[in-house]
Design an enzyme around this catalytic site. Structure first.
Site, PDB file in Angstrom:
ATOM      1  N   LYS A   1      40.689  10.332 -52.557  1.00  0.00           N
ATOM      2  CA  LYS A   1      41.094  11.742 -52.510  1.00  0.00           C
ATOM      3  C   LYS A   1      40.420  12.445 -51.325  1.00  0.00           C
ATOM      4  O   LYS A   1      39.205  12.473 -51.228  1.00  0.00           O
ATOM      5  CB  LYS A   1      40.709  12.441 -53.817  1.00  0.00           C
ATOM      6  CG  LYS A   1      40.884  13.963 -53.797  1.00  0.00           C
ATOM      7  CD  LYS A   1      40.521  14.610 -55.141  1.00  0.00           C
ATOM      8  CE  LYS A   1      40.528  16.131 -55.048  1.00  0.00           C
ATOM      9  NZ  LYS A   1      40.147  16.793 -56.315  1.00  0.00           N
TER      10      LYS A   1
ATOM     11  N   ASP B   1      38.439  22.462 -51.265  1.00  0.00           N
ATOM     12  CA  ASP B   1      39.226  22.831 -52.444  1.00  0.00           C
ATOM     13  C   ASP B   1      38.841  24.233 -52.916  1.00  0.00           C
ATOM     14  O   ASP B   1      37.858  24.409 -53.626  1.00  0.00           O
ATOM     15  CB  ASP B   1      38.990  21.799 -53.563  1.00  0.00           C
ATOM     16  CG  ASP B   1      39.850  22.090 -54.802  1.00  0.00           C
ATOM     17  OD1 ASP B   1      40.750  22.944 -54.713  1.00  0.00           O
ATOM     18  OD2 ASP B   1      39.612  21.430 -55.842  1.00  0.00           O
TER      19      ASP B   1
ATOM     20  N   LYS C   1      39.211  29.162 -57.472  1.00  0.00           N
ATOM     21  CA  LYS C   1      37.960  28.849 -58.171  1.00  0.00           C
ATOM     22  C   LYS C   1      37.031  30.063 -58.137  1.00  0.00           C
ATOM     23  O   LYS C   1      37.104  30.866 -57.211  1.00  0.00           O
ATOM     24  CB  LYS C   1      37.256  27.675 -57.473  1.00  0.00           C
ATOM     25  CG  LYS C   1      37.901  26.335 -57.670  1.00  0.00           C
ATOM     26  CD  LYS C   1      37.102  25.248 -56.955  1.00  0.00           C
ATOM     27  CE  LYS C   1      37.720  23.883 -57.161  1.00  0.00           C
ATOM     28  NZ  LYS C   1      37.764  23.434 -58.566  1.00  0.00           N
TER      29      LYS C   1
ATOM     30  N   ASP D   1      34.949  17.567 -51.929  1.00  0.00           N
ATOM     31  CA  ASP D   1      36.174  17.113 -52.568  1.00  0.00           C
ATOM     32  C   ASP D   1      36.918  16.067 -51.727  1.00  0.00           C
ATOM     33  O   ASP D   1      37.934  15.532 -52.144  1.00  0.00           O
ATOM     34  CB  ASP D   1      37.087  18.324 -52.837  1.00  0.00           C
ATOM     35  CG  ASP D   1      37.857  18.171 -54.140  1.00  0.00           C
ATOM     36  OD1 ASP D   1      37.456  17.343 -54.973  1.00  0.00           O
ATOM     37  OD2 ASP D   1      38.878  18.872 -54.305  1.00  0.00           O
TER      38      ASP D   1
ATOM     39  N   ASP E   1      44.818  24.335 -58.860  1.00  0.00           N
ATOM     40  CA  ASP E   1      43.502  23.718 -58.689  1.00  0.00           C
ATOM     41  C   ASP E   1      43.485  22.261 -59.172  1.00  0.00           C
ATOM     42  O   ASP E   1      42.526  21.538 -58.936  1.00  0.00           O
ATOM     43  CB  ASP E   1      42.448  24.550 -59.443  1.00  0.00           C
ATOM     44  CG  ASP E   1      41.033  24.226 -59.001  1.00  0.00           C
ATOM     45  OD1 ASP E   1      40.880  23.536 -57.977  1.00  0.00           O
ATOM     46  OD2 ASP E   1      40.088  24.662 -59.684  1.00  0.00           O
TER      47      ASP E   1
ATOM     48  N   GLU F   1      44.849  19.742 -57.932  1.00  0.00           N
ATOM     49  CA  GLU F   1      45.593  19.299 -56.740  1.00  0.00           C
ATOM     50  C   GLU F   1      45.350  17.829 -56.417  1.00  0.00           C
ATOM     51  O   GLU F   1      46.192  17.194 -55.797  1.00  0.00           O
ATOM     52  CB  GLU F   1      45.209  20.179 -55.548  1.00  0.00           C
ATOM     53  CG  GLU F   1      43.928  19.783 -54.783  1.00  0.00           C
ATOM     54  CD  GLU F   1      42.653  19.882 -55.626  1.00  0.00           C
ATOM     55  OE1 GLU F   1      42.671  20.560 -56.673  1.00  0.00           O
ATOM     56  OE2 GLU F   1      41.649  19.249 -55.259  1.00  0.00           O
TER      57      GLU F   1
ATOM     58  N   ARG G   1      45.287  15.103 -58.178  1.00  0.00           N
ATOM     59  CA  ARG G   1      46.260  14.171 -58.764  1.00  0.00           C
ATOM     60  C   ARG G   1      47.604  14.226 -58.057  1.00  0.00           C
ATOM     61  O   ARG G   1      48.342  13.247 -58.037  1.00  0.00           O
ATOM     62  CB  ARG G   1      46.385  14.449 -60.272  1.00  0.00           C
ATOM     63  CG  ARG G   1      46.900  15.816 -60.596  1.00  0.00           C
ATOM     64  CD  ARG G   1      46.582  16.236 -62.023  1.00  0.00           C
ATOM     65  NE  ARG G   1      45.183  16.668 -62.186  1.00  0.00           N
ATOM     66  CZ  ARG G   1      44.641  17.025 -63.344  1.00  0.00           C
ATOM     67  NH1 ARG G   1      45.350  16.984 -64.455  1.00  0.00           N
ATOM     68  NH2 ARG G   1      43.386  17.406 -63.401  1.00  0.00           N
TER      69      ARG G   1
HETATM   70  N1  BES Z   1      37.876  19.036 -57.137  1.00  0.00           N
HETATM   71  C1  BES Z   1      38.029  19.521 -58.457  1.00  0.00           C
HETATM   72  C2  BES Z   1      37.162  18.779 -59.465  1.00  0.00           C
HETATM   73  C3  BES Z   1      35.688  18.976 -59.329  1.00  0.00           C
HETATM   74  C4  BES Z   1      35.059  20.006 -59.970  1.00  0.00           C
HETATM   75  C5  BES Z   1      34.947  18.088 -58.604  1.00  0.00           C
HETATM   76  C6  BES Z   1      33.694  20.160 -59.873  1.00  0.00           C
HETATM   77  C7  BES Z   1      33.588  18.244 -58.502  1.00  0.00           C
HETATM   78  C8  BES Z   1      32.960  19.269 -59.142  1.00  0.00           C
HETATM   79  C9  BES Z   1      39.478  19.395 -58.892  1.00  0.00           C
HETATM   80  O1  BES Z   1      40.404  19.551 -57.893  1.00  0.00           O
HETATM   81  C10 BES Z   1      39.719  20.460 -59.902  1.00  0.00           C
HETATM   82  O2  BES Z   1      39.637  21.595 -59.536  1.00  0.00           O
HETATM   83  N2  BES Z   1      39.991  20.076 -61.138  1.00  0.00           N
HETATM   84  C11 BES Z   1      40.203  21.019 -62.174  1.00  0.00           C
HETATM   85  C12 BES Z   1      41.409  20.587 -62.954  1.00  0.00           C
HETATM   86  C13 BES Z   1      41.866  21.578 -63.968  1.00  0.00           C
HETATM   87  C14 BES Z   1      42.433  22.791 -63.283  1.00  0.00           C
HETATM   88  C15 BES Z   1      42.898  20.935 -64.850  1.00  0.00           C
HETATM   89  C16 BES Z   1      38.966  21.029 -63.055  1.00  0.00           C
HETATM   90  O3  BES Z   1      38.406  19.962 -63.302  1.00  0.00           O
HETATM   91  O4  BES Z   1      38.546  22.107 -63.439  1.00  0.00           O
HETATM   92 ZN    ZN Z   2      39.826  19.059 -56.039  1.00  0.00          ZN
HETATM   93 MN    MN Z   3      40.887  21.540 -57.539  1.00  0.00          MN
END
Ligand code: BES
Ligand code: ZN
Ligand code: MN
Length: 502
Positions: free
Chosen positions: A270, A275, A282, A293, A352, A354, A356
């Protein structure tokens, strides 16, 4: 850093620091006695009087002139011998390298056999010495206008000498040291890339970094740009990047095409260079960390260099979808329905989620290589951080033997992986109403539902493993083998996995 194996018979000049270990409860220090009898006598006296007993965290040191091996000798407690394992050895050596740094020691000598005990074999131990030496010497100070080395012209240990006293033993250790050094330096490459901020590494400059590596190592590089992505209908990559001024890319690095008969492994990482969350933005707290990220992509890119330097007899393809997830006047909106390259439609519930989306397209593209296995690495879910903190990679997949190999590599390298289930029932949580899929599965089992989403893009009958490195790719506090920041997790794991590929 130079890492040298030194045998007892070799002529050597005194080092700045001689490091040795002692297990809890030992009575005599035979090895040390043959090298530094005076210090050994003192240390044995300390053992007798329980001033030093070899417990973890204990130490004994002396600083004097006219010694043979080094001006300073430092004996460290290793704890109980039956509890000593690879992880404790790695941690011990890394801490000692940190100590050497504090001492401003340029030439550091380690008394190899004094650290061996328990189930640890000499050959893997030698690798751990080299690896810990390289990893612990890492700093990311390119943006400091006043560098540590300006202060007294010291920038860390320069030579690490592994002093082997057993006759002839050093012959078997050289290769392990060399390989470990290659792998550790690959890890530093990944750390360097990940630590770069979002205003420096964006999808296009990440392409430039991949190109630099490809040139340096003679890897084949293919970059799919916006026109290619449109032609291939990669709605995930295009959709996520829609809010960015910088064009997206799918970076593809290839090694060992002549080894195709041995099987192809695809590594997918990824690469969200930053992000923000997009419109589902966020919170500002900790958002600066979202430069990491891109860790999956950086690990895959760095691993490709390692695979080449190790000359592995395998065909390895590294794929890294590179995007920036930004809000703008024309970004992806929540509720948008996009079409992915394998034809499946997705309602974007949350912009967010993104990772996947871009991985879906990249994983589907990997089918082109008819791989024996596809392994993806991604800082995919915050839930994975809640589950494991920084202690384990979340491991999921569809093939028990692949997962077992990955777990084993995790044990060997200390990059531990812990499996989560991908039961069909979890798939229900990401079924769409107006689309085939939703890009979020609600607030429960977030790490698993993200993986269930990825599974929809794995070609039939392809062995696949997903590594959620959200918790392990970054450390908030400095560790013995890594300063605060990017850890380069995954390079060692993948290198060991591919080295022992079955
Ligand atoms: N890059 C983030 C996941 C992440 C969060 C990595 C904190 C490292 C530290 C990912 O893109 C994300 O934002 N995931 C969301 C998904 C949710 C919206 C379903 C998450 O995990 O909150
Ligand atoms: Zn992310
Ligand atoms: Mn994200």
């Amino acid at each position: 850093m130079k890492i040298n194996l030194v045998s007892l018979s070799e002529k050597r000049r005194p080092a700045d620091l001689l490091l040795a270990g002692a297990f809890e409860g030992v009575k005599s220090l035979n090895l040390l006695r043959s090298l530094e009898p005076e210090f050994a006598r003192t240390a044995e006296q300390a053992l007798k009087t329980k001033r030093f007993s070899g417990k973890k965290g204990e130490s004994l040191s002396s600083l004097s002139q006219g010694v043979r091996e080094a001006a300073e000798i430092y004996l460290t407690g290793l704890g109980a011998v039956d509890k000593f394992n690879r992880a404790s050895l790695a941690k011990t050596i890394a801490s000692l390298i940190r100590l050497a740094r504090c001492r401003k020691a340029k030439r550091v000598r380690l008394l190899f056999e004094s650290f061996l005990g328990g189930k640890i074999q000499a050959a893997p131990a030698a690798g751990i010495f080299a690896e810990a030496g390289v990893l612990a010497s890492y700093t990311f100070d390119k943006y400091k206008t006043k560098k540590e080395k300006d202060d007294g012209k010291f920038s860390g240990p320069e030579v690490l000498e592994i002093l082997v006293t057993k006759k002839g033993a050093e012959k078997n250790l050289g290769q392990n040291i060399q390989e470990a050094q290659i792998i550790a330096e690959g890890t530093l490459r990944a750390r360097n890339l990940v630590n770069e901020p979002g205003n420096v590494i964006n999808p296009q400059t990440l392409v430039a970094e991949a190109r630099k590596l490809a040139r340096e190592k003679g890897l084949r590089l293919t970059v799919l740009g916006p026109a290619d992505l449109k032609r291939l209908q990669m709605g995930g990559i295009l959709g996520v990047n829609q809010g960015s001024k910088i064009p997206p890319a799918l970076i593809i690095l290839e090694y060992g095409a002549s080894h195709k008969s041995k099987g192809t492994v695809c590594l997918v990482g990824k690469g969200v260079t930053f992000d923000t969350g997009g419109i589902s933005i966020k919170p500002s707290n900790d958002m600066e960390k979202m430069k990491y990220d891109k860790a999956g992509a950086c690990t895959v890119i760095a691993t490709m260099g390692v695979v080449r330097d190790l000359k592995l007899p395998l065909h390895v393809v590294g794929l890294a979808p590179a995007v920036e997830n930004m809000p703008s006047e024309n970004p992806q909106r929540p509720g948008d329905i996009i079409r992915m390259s394998n034809g499946k439609t997705v309602e974007v519930i949350n912009t967010d989620a993104e990772g996947r989306l871009i991985l879906g397209d990249a994983l589907a593209y990997a089918a082109k290589y008819k791989p024996k296995a596809v392994i993806d690495l991604a800082t995919l879910t915050g839930m994975c951080v809640y589950t494991f903190s920084d202690q384990a990679i979340g491991l999921m997949g569809n093939n028990d033997s692949l997962l077992a190999q990955i777990k084993k590599a995790g044990e060997e390298t200390g990059e531990r992986c812990w499996e989560l289930p991908l039961w069909d029932e979890y798939g229900e949580m990401i079924k769409g109403h107006h689309s085939d899929l939703l890009n979020t599965g609600g607030k429960y089992a977030g790490t698993i539902t993200a993986a269930m989403f990825l599974k929809e893009f794995i070609p039939p009958k392809t062995a696949w493993a997903h590594l959620d490195i959200a918790g392990t790719a970054w450390c908030d506090k400095p560790r013995a083998d890594c300063p605060q920041g990017a850890t380069g997790v995954g390079v060692r794991l993948l290198a060991h996995l591919l080295k022992n590929w079955k």
